[in-house]
Write an enzyme that holds these catalytic residues in place. Structure first.
Site: not given
Length: 224
Positions: A131, A147, A196
């Protein structure tokens, strides 16, 4: 993957010659659509890979992943076109009653090193590598990645973000703003990272084609 321009020319000449041959000869050579004109989409034209000052580009798109690094001193900050794109996307979403939060943008090499090392210390390297990117291998260092999260539900950097109204809207329109979902579900063995849904990569006017292909950057640019 890396084929010279000379080889492309030879290949094109061969195919054009084949197309002018008798149908039986073409069929024997494996061409089943002898009577249909060839187009570039019928050919396996190689991607143009360039490395400029240690930065790798595939057809002009900056590439960084577990195998392709960025220089330690590459420090572009967040790119203005990315800021403009996500700002417009957030505003358009708000008009639909959806609310996004920018969770993370540009990260320097040194900051990524601190972040990655803290994850390794906490979870171990094998888990962290699923990750988090090693320093020099993070898309956030490009200044082209963000993000995002759902502001109202406070779902930040969790796979459950995909169940929010924000993501359900985002997944179908992000490409209209130049973004793709970089680390896709079911593609973990290719990207090297867990799914993600919150990680968006700006690729500009190539986003619609990549989105429609259903491929990762590695697959789209034949880097696997």
């Amino acid at each position: 993957m890396k084929v010279s321009r000379l080889l492309i020319t030879v290949l094109m000449a061969f195919l054009l010659t084949a197309c002018s041959s008798a149908p039986e000869e073409i069929e024997a050579a494996g061409y089943t659509k002898a009577y249909e004109p060839l187009t570039f989409t019928d050919l396996d034209i190689p991607v143009n890979i360039e490395v400029v000052d240690g930065v790798t580009y595939a057809d002009g798109v900056l590439i960084v992943n577990k195998e392709i690094p960025l220089p330690e001193d590459y420090n572009p900050e967040m790119q203005p076109e990315v800021i403009e794109a996500y700002t417009q996307m957030f505003e358009d979403a708000e008009a639909e009653g959806l609310y996004f939060e920018l969770v993370s943008g540009f990260r320097s090499y040194d900051y990524q090193a601190e972040l990655y090392n803290s994850y390794v210390a906490r979870d171990g390297k094998e888990a962290a590598d699923q990750y988090s990117a090693e320093p020099g291998h993070s898309e956030h260092q490009t200044g082209l990645a963000v993000d995002v999260g759902s502001y109202d539900s406070a779902v930040l950097l969790q796979t459950s973000f995909e169940y929010t109204p924000e993501f359900q809207w985002l997944k179908d329109v992000a490409h209209e703003y130049g973004f793709i979902i970089r680390y896709m579900k079911g593609k973990e063995n290719i990207t090297g990272y867990m799914y993600e849904p919150w990680h968006l990569r700006y690729v500009g006017d190539k986003a619609p084609a990549i989105y429609e292909s259903g491929l990762t950057l590695e697959e789209y640019f034949d880097l696997v």
